[in-house]
Design an enzyme around this catalytic site. Structure first.
Site, PDB file in Angstrom:
ATOM      1  N   ARG A 131       0.304   2.285  16.252  1.00  0.00           N
ATOM      2  CA  ARG A 131      -0.093   3.407  15.407  1.00  0.00           C
ATOM      3  C   ARG A 131       0.089   4.775  16.078  1.00  0.00           C
ATOM      4  O   ARG A 131       0.549   5.718  15.437  1.00  0.00           O
ATOM      5  CB  ARG A 131      -1.538   3.228  14.939  1.00  0.00           C
ATOM      6  CG  ARG A 131      -1.732   1.995  14.049  1.00  0.00           C
ATOM      7  CD  ARG A 131      -0.768   2.001  12.882  1.00  0.00           C
ATOM      8  NE  ARG A 131      -0.917   0.852  12.004  1.00  0.00           N
ATOM      9  CZ  ARG A 131       0.010  -0.071  11.815  1.00  0.00           C
ATOM     10  NH1 ARG A 131       1.168   0.009  12.455  1.00  0.00           N
ATOM     11  NH2 ARG A 131      -0.190  -1.073  10.985  1.00  0.00           N
ATOM     12  N   SER A 188      -1.874  -9.239   4.268  1.00  0.00           N
ATOM     13  CA  SER A 188      -1.500  -7.938   4.803  1.00  0.00           C
ATOM     14  C   SER A 188      -0.894  -8.185   6.183  1.00  0.00           C
ATOM     15  O   SER A 188      -1.551  -8.735   7.069  1.00  0.00           O
ATOM     16  CB  SER A 188      -2.741  -7.047   4.919  1.00  0.00           C
ATOM     17  OG  SER A 188      -2.414  -5.834   5.545  1.00  0.00           O
ATOM     18  N   ASP A 241      -7.012   1.330  11.454  1.00  0.00           N
ATOM     19  CA  ASP A 241      -5.804   2.146  11.490  1.00  0.00           C
ATOM     20  C   ASP A 241      -6.041   3.582  11.042  1.00  0.00           C
ATOM     21  O   ASP A 241      -5.395   4.508  11.529  1.00  0.00           O
ATOM     22  CB  ASP A 241      -4.710   1.510  10.632  1.00  0.00           C
ATOM     23  CG  ASP A 241      -4.005   0.377  11.345  1.00  0.00           C
ATOM     24  OD1 ASP A 241      -4.159   0.273  12.571  1.00  0.00           O
ATOM     25  OD2 ASP A 241      -3.294  -0.399  10.679  1.00  0.00           O
ATOM     26  N   ASP A 280       0.814  -1.212   0.000  1.00  0.00           N
ATOM     27  CA  ASP A 280       0.000   0.000   0.000  1.00  0.00           C
ATOM     28  C   ASP A 280       0.848   1.263   0.000  1.00  0.00           C
ATOM     29  O   ASP A 280       0.646   2.161  -0.826  1.00  0.00           O
ATOM     30  CB  ASP A 280      -0.939   0.002   1.206  1.00  0.00           C
ATOM     31  CG  ASP A 280      -1.967  -1.118   1.142  1.00  0.00           C
ATOM     32  OD1 ASP A 280      -2.109  -1.721   0.068  1.00  0.00           O
ATOM     33  OD2 ASP A 280      -2.615  -1.388   2.167  1.00  0.00           O
TER      34      ASP A 280
END
Length: 400
Positions: free
Chosen positions: A98, A179, A127, A18
């Site tokens: 995060r 992922s 996220d 990504d």
């Protein structure tokens, strides 16, 4: 937001599928300078060749910061000490990663004079919330770019096609398109065959743990030492936070500890299926809980258990930089003052079996718990206690 308004953007960059395609997409669609930022949270070999890839994709520079110590000290430890576990299983490895990434992303944007921050989170996941709530809390003046909510790419296959068109090197393939998120604490897997929760994960998917079937046939003993709630030693060897985590991951992974297959409720309203490897973290959670069992009084443990659910929710939901988390931390820190001692395990084929715990602050009294004769506890006293404790039940019975 007019796309021409952005002059310079700081992208949270992992080098995965990504974020790799986001670099040329930003330059094409916003015409802005792109600074890639990678937080080293313990991704190991994933950092290799990252600068070359970022520059080749069109970034003006790559900034890498080693945040492993800060990650352990300021994010992992508070969550561990709170006993926070999301939906009974998830040890929050991606959730608390995060906010530290987003925090330093904001700092770099301010240092570099950037006017925008960008992340590669999808419009379906958690996220995006974790990144953007952190941006709001720390610098709401920065513009936020979330390509997955703007571009025509709608799937991982579309992203692969875009990468091929712009000659962006990626490791993902159509066949193995998981992922993943890796850091010092865990490795997560989503997507691919895992999108059907009936499918068993493929064994070659796992990277930091062996299957219990292939774990050693001989059990291994392990001792973890804590000082005021902080893990300080493994098998008597004092270690810093980062090497201690590495060692527990190595030992736990060798014995197939910490594999979790979970269907969880995302914040945005849908369920998702993920597989997590958290060998060292699993050992720390069990050890910390066992030490609490002999150090903390009953009422404090009950209060911590109630807070743990809320704490897990706020971490999962991206609300790290909030007053309530700081208030919870203040309470939790006060409970850790006497959390000094050791917990001993026997590790065997996916099982972490606690076989001992001790502390100089232990509230366990052998002279009270013994079934032998003692001079401290008069068993006759229990009769009057039971009469009073059950009085309301007797009163209700008389009405029948």
């Amino acid at each position: 937001m007019a796309k021409g308004d952005v002059k310079k953007a700081v992208l949270a960059y992992s080098g995965g599928l990504d974020t790799s395609v986001i670099v040329p997409w930003l330059r094409e669609n916003y015409g802005c300078e792109v600074i890639c930022f990678c937080a080293d949270l313990g991704q190991a070999e994933e950092l290799e060749g990252l600068e070359e890839k970022a520059l080749a994709s069109g970034a003006s520079k790559l900034i890498v910061r080693d945040l492993r110590e800060e990650f352990m000290r300021d994010y992992i430890l508070p969550t561990l000490q709170a006993g926070a576990i999301y939906e009974r299983k998830y040890l929050l490895g991606t959730s608390f990663a995060r906010p530290i990434i987003a925090r330093h992303q904001v700092l770099i944007a301010e240092e570099e004079g950037a006017d925008a921050v960008c992340h590669g989170a999808t419009g379906k996941g958690n996220d995006q919330v974790r990144f953007e709530l952190t941006f709001f809390a720390l610098n709401p003046r920065l513009k936020i770019i979330a390509p997955w909510r703007e571009w025509s790419i709608k799937s991982r296959q579309d992203a692969l096609d875009y990468a091929a068109e712009y000659n962006v090197p990626v490791t993902a393939t159509a066949e193995k398109i998981y992922s993943r998120d890796r850091n010092l604490w865990h490795l997560s897997h989503e997507g691919g065959i895992l999108e059907d929760p009936w499918n068993e994960p493929e064994e070659d998917m796992f990277q930091i743990s062996v299957s219990p079937e292939n774990a050693p046939d001989t059990p291994e003993e392990l001792t973890i030492t804590f000082v005021k709630g902080v893990p300080t030693a493994v098998n008597g060897q004092e270690l810093g936070l980062v090497p201690l985590m590495d060692e527990l991951n190595r030992i736990g992974g060798k014995h197939g500890i910490g594999r979790i297959d979970l269907v969880e409720n995302r914040l945005v309203g849908m369920k998702s299926h993920g597989v997590y490897e958290t060998p060292g973290g699993t050992l720390l959670y069990i050890a910390h809980r066992e030490l609490e069992s002999i150090v903390l009084d009953k009422e404090t443990m009950r209060a911590k258990d109630r807070i743990a659910i809320d704490y897990a929710d706020l971490v999962y939901n991206g609300r790290w930089f909030t007053p309530i988390r700081e208030h919870y931390d203040a309470f939790v820190r006060s409970t850790q003052e006497n959390m000094t001692g050791e917990v001993r395990f026997k590790l065997y084929k996916g099982n972490a079996i606690v076989i001992g715990r001790r502390s100089p602050f232990s509230l366990y009294r052998e002279d009270l718990a013994t079934f032998g004769p003692d001079m401290v506890y008069n068993q006759k006293d229990a009769e009057a206690f039971i009469r009073l404790y059950g009085l309301s039940m007797k009163v209700q019975a008389f009405l029948k």
